[in-house]
Design an enzyme around this catalytic site. Structure first.
Site, PDB file in Angstrom:
ATOM      1  N   HIS A 146       0.840  -1.205   0.000  1.00 50.99           N
ATOM      2  CA  HIS A 146       0.000   0.000   0.000  1.00 50.99           C
ATOM      3  C   HIS A 146       0.877   1.258   0.000  1.00 50.99           C
ATOM      4  O   HIS A 146       0.636   2.188  -0.785  1.00 50.99           O
ATOM      5  CB  HIS A 146      -0.914  -0.028   1.238  1.00 50.99           C
ATOM      6  CG  HIS A 146      -1.758   1.190   1.428  1.00 50.99           C
ATOM      7  ND1 HIS A 146      -3.143   1.151   1.394  1.00 50.99           N
ATOM      8  CD2 HIS A 146      -1.444   2.485   1.663  1.00 50.99           C
ATOM      9  CE1 HIS A 146      -3.617   2.365   1.595  1.00 50.99           C
ATOM     10  NE2 HIS A 146      -2.606   3.200   1.769  1.00 50.99           N
ATOM     11  N   GLU A 147       1.899   1.268   0.863  1.00 48.95           N
ATOM     12  CA  GLU A 147       2.754   2.459   0.979  1.00 48.95           C
ATOM     13  C   GLU A 147       3.637   2.631  -0.263  1.00 48.95           C
ATOM     14  O   GLU A 147       3.845   3.751  -0.725  1.00 48.95           O
ATOM     15  CB  GLU A 147       3.611   2.392   2.248  1.00 48.95           C
ATOM     16  CG  GLU A 147       2.817   2.350   3.560  1.00 48.95           C
ATOM     17  CD  GLU A 147       1.799   3.458   3.712  1.00 48.95           C
ATOM     18  OE1 GLU A 147       2.043   4.568   3.208  1.00 48.95           O
ATOM     19  OE2 GLU A 147       0.744   3.214   4.319  1.00 48.95           O
ATOM     20  N   HIS A 150       1.932   4.431  -2.891  1.00 45.94           N
ATOM     21  CA  HIS A 150       1.914   5.896  -2.733  1.00 45.94           C
ATOM     22  C   HIS A 150       3.137   6.536  -3.398  1.00 45.94           C
ATOM     23  O   HIS A 150       3.052   7.640  -3.935  1.00 45.94           O
ATOM     24  CB  HIS A 150       1.893   6.285  -1.248  1.00 45.94           C
ATOM     25  CG  HIS A 150       0.532   6.262  -0.626  1.00 45.94           C
ATOM     26  ND1 HIS A 150      -0.538   6.975  -1.114  1.00 45.94           N
ATOM     27  CD2 HIS A 150       0.066   5.615   0.475  1.00 45.94           C
ATOM     28  CE1 HIS A 150      -1.598   6.762  -0.351  1.00 45.94           C
ATOM     29  NE2 HIS A 150      -1.264   5.932   0.616  1.00 45.94           N
TER      30      HIS A 150
HETATM   31 NI    NI Z   1      -2.472   5.232   2.186  1.00 42.33          NI
END
Ligand code: NI
Length: 179
Positions: A146-147, A150
């Site tokens: 998830h990170e 980003h």
């Molecule tokens: Ni996030």
């Protein structure tokens, strides 16, 4: 309560920096990077997040933080100590993928089931400049993926087949309480 002086506003999806590919960090030991990491620590703690990436505070650089423990946002989260991950990458992924609930500090009030690799081999540098190779599994592997997204301009909403697959925090609370 942590010192609020370094707390930064968390940008919401739609902010251009959240859709950009972040830049590699050239000098891990610079005062700019030290300050950024400190601000990320304070901001993540204040928001009760399990992860935060630099673009979420408006800085297009390849660094994120992870820290996991059971909380109101993530009641079943495993323990993972606060870790700074600089210039992180995935070396190898498991063939196996699984759906799991995610939220995001930059997508306030939404949750969705997102497909992620169950196990990943990763590489990153910590804040002292030391390189790490490790295998991450389950929820911890999920946070990393998830990170890392980003840093590549992607939020979990872009991982869904349909944006409407995301539900409200309220609906999520009701659903997960039932199951
Ligand atoms: Ni996030």
């Amino acid at each position: 309560m942590v010192n609020n002086s370094n707390n930064l506003p968390i940008l919401q999806r739609g902010a251009p920096v959240l859709a950009q590919v972040a830049h590699t960090i050239e000098d891990i030991h610079s005062s700019e990077i030290k300050k950024l990491i400190n601000s990320l620590k304070v901001t993540m703690a204040n928001a009760s997040g399990v992860g935060i990436a630099a673009p979420q505070v408006g800085v297009s650089l390849r660094v994120f933080l992870m820290e996991s423990a059971p909380s109101e946002r993530y009641p079943n989260a495993p323990l993972f100590p606060l870790t700074v991950l600089i210039n992180p990458s995935i070396i190898k992924t498991s063939n196996q993928q699984e759906l799991g609930w995610e939220g995001c500090l930059s997508v306030k009030g939404k949750r969705a089931q997102v497909l992620r690799h169950t196990s990943i081999d990763v590489n990153y540098f910590d804040e002292t400049g030391k390189e790490h190779h490790r295998t991450l599994n389950g929820f911890i592997a999920r946070i990393f993926q998830h990170e890392l997204d980003h840093l590549d301009g992607i939020t979990f909403i872009e991982r869904l087949s349909h944006e409407t697959d995301a539900i409200s925090e309220q609906q999520w609370r009701e659903q997960t309480a039932e199951s």
